[in-house]
Design an enzyme around this catalytic site. Structure first.
Site, PDB file in Angstrom:
ATOM      1  N   ASN A  24       0.700  -1.263  -0.080  1.00  0.00           N
ATOM      2  CA  ASN A  24       0.044  -0.106  -0.110  1.00  0.00           C
ATOM      3  C   ASN A  24       0.779   1.182  -0.067  1.00  0.00           C
ATOM      4  OD1 ASN A  24       0.970   0.199   2.610  1.00  0.00           O
ATOM      5  ND2 ASN A  24      -0.899   0.167   3.532  1.00  0.00           N
ATOM      6  N   LYS A  25       2.211   1.227  -0.253  1.00  0.00           N
ATOM      7  CA  LYS A  25       3.066   2.353  -0.503  1.00  0.00           C
ATOM      8  C   LYS A  25       2.810   3.085  -1.737  1.00  0.00           C
ATOM      9  CE  LYS A  25       4.202   1.907   3.861  1.00  0.00           C
ATOM     10  NZ  LYS A  25       5.192   1.187   4.549  1.00  0.00           N
TER      11      LYS A  25
END
Ligand code: PLP
Length: 387
Positions: free
Chosen positions: A187-188
């Site tokens: 999710n970065k």
């Protein structure tokens, strides 16, 4: 309508590049990982970049390269993900936790100066660029974190898990401290599934990290398999780790990197939207806004509820969830985690700002796949629920 907290966009060349790796017959570290290193080092302007299998691995390699020893002390902000503190323990060293600034959620130069006076024996600092806002490494007038650390002989590792691409004083995060660590976790701001990157301008650190990344082998293992020469022999200089990035992951990363700026542009636009739409929400404290909005990576958009709000933070999260809006909390501070609290006898009263942030904050969805309708929906519900 549903607006999840995060959604990952793999609509570019991800599948194509993965297919290339599968067709090549060589799935682990090779030219794709090397390519990703070259592109990112060129983009941020760092001399050396090394692809690894997580930001956690990157930070472990960084502390090892700096020579952090058993029993040493390392400054770590209390408001961070557990990985930032755990890597210090990997080396048998001890985290000395710092409170953070209420507006930036990160350490400030004042907090750092006071900590150095209190703990003159600390030789290393891990800076977290919280949410993607670059910490004040250099400032145009006066002392930045770099100056303060240089004057005190403190080495700097940057936890830039949130901070690609982020800038301060016209330079990218990844070019300031001794070693910088990025995350490509799912999710970065860009992902390889699992992965990370370490950057440095110091050739000695780069060589050490390159060796320790792969078992402490004294030379490049990729050459070992491609060179025509009789290259079966290698030596080991230390009991290293297994932290290399596979080309399967790097393939995803290369496709993501092609769209890094476009994805960043949209996150900046989402942040701008939130600042404008929520300006009238008097019970919400919006995040620190840098002079140039695009200098911030906008991995997170953390807001806080002020004391006048009729709902608790947990109630608000619950109400938003019932309306289909996902949020998250960053972070339960390190001093609240059982292992660290017990081992170091930590007391929440020593971290008033981290406490306040943790008890009153929530992070809103912010990613390139958010539509204008999504943003309108989130803002309308937030304003209604906190009025
Ligand atoms: C995600 C994250 C990490 C760890 O990254 P991995 O790539 O999952 O190891 C470290 N620090 C912070 C602040 C993070 O958000």
């Amino acid at each position: 309508m549903k607006v999840p907290y995060a959604r990952i966009d793999c609509s570019g060349n991800e599948a194509k590049y993965i297919a290339e790796v599968l067709d090549s017959g060589w799935l682990t570290t090779a030219s794709k990982a090397k390519d990703l290193e070259d592109r990112i080092s060129q983009y941020i302007g760092a001399d050396f970049c090394l692809a690894v299998n997580s930001c956690t691995s990157a930070m472990h390699l960084a502390l090892d390269a700096l020579g952090v020893e058993r029993g040493a002390k390392v400054f770590v902000p209390s408001l961070t993900f557990t990985a930032t503190a755990e890597v210090v323990r990997y080396l048998g060293a001890h985290p000395v936790l710092l409170d953070v600034d209420l507006s930036t959620n990160a350490i400030s130069t004042d907090i750092l100066k006071e900590a150095i006076e209190q703990h003159p024996d600390v030789e290393t600092l891990i800076v977290v660029h919280f949410g993607g806002l670059a910490a004040p490494m250099t400032v145009s007038d006066g002392e930045g974190i770099l100056d303060i650390c240089n004057n005190s002989g403190i080495k700097i590792v940057e936890d830039a898990a949130h901070a690609l691409p982020a800038q301060t004083n016209d330079a990218f995060v990844g070019t300031f401290g001794d070693i910088t660590c990025f995350s490509f976790y799912a999710n970065k701001t860009m992902t390889t599934g699992e992965g990370g990157m370490v950057s440095t301008n110091n050739p000695v650190y780069a060589t050490r990290m390159k060796q320790m990344r792969l078992h402490g082998i004294d030379r490049d293992v990729w050459n070992r398999f491609t060179s025509d020469s009789n290259s079966w022999e290698y030596d080991v200089i230390a009991p290293g780790f297994k932290y290399n990035m596979a080309d399967l992951n790097a393939a995803v990363g290369l496709a993501q990197f092609e769209r890094l700026e476009a994805m960043h542009d949209r996150r900046v636009a989402c942040a701008r939207w939130y600042f404008e739409a929520l300006a009238s929400a008097t019970n919400l404290q919006l995040p620190h806004q840098p002079d140039v909005l695009a200098s911030h990576a906008w991995h997170l958009y953390p807001i806080r509820l002020n004391d006048r709000c009729n709902k608790s933070r947990n109630e608000l999260i619950e109400s938003l969830a019932q309306r289909g809006i996902g949020t998250s909390v960053h972070y339960k501070p390190i001093h609240r985690l059982t292992y660290y609290a017990e081992k170091y006898g930590l007391d929440a009263v020593d971290f008033p700002n981290s406490e306040k942030i943790w008890q009153t904050s929530l992070s809103l969805p912010i990613y390139n796949l958010l539509s204008d309708e999504d943003l309108e929906f989130v803002c309308a519900n937030l304003i209604e629920l906190t009025a």
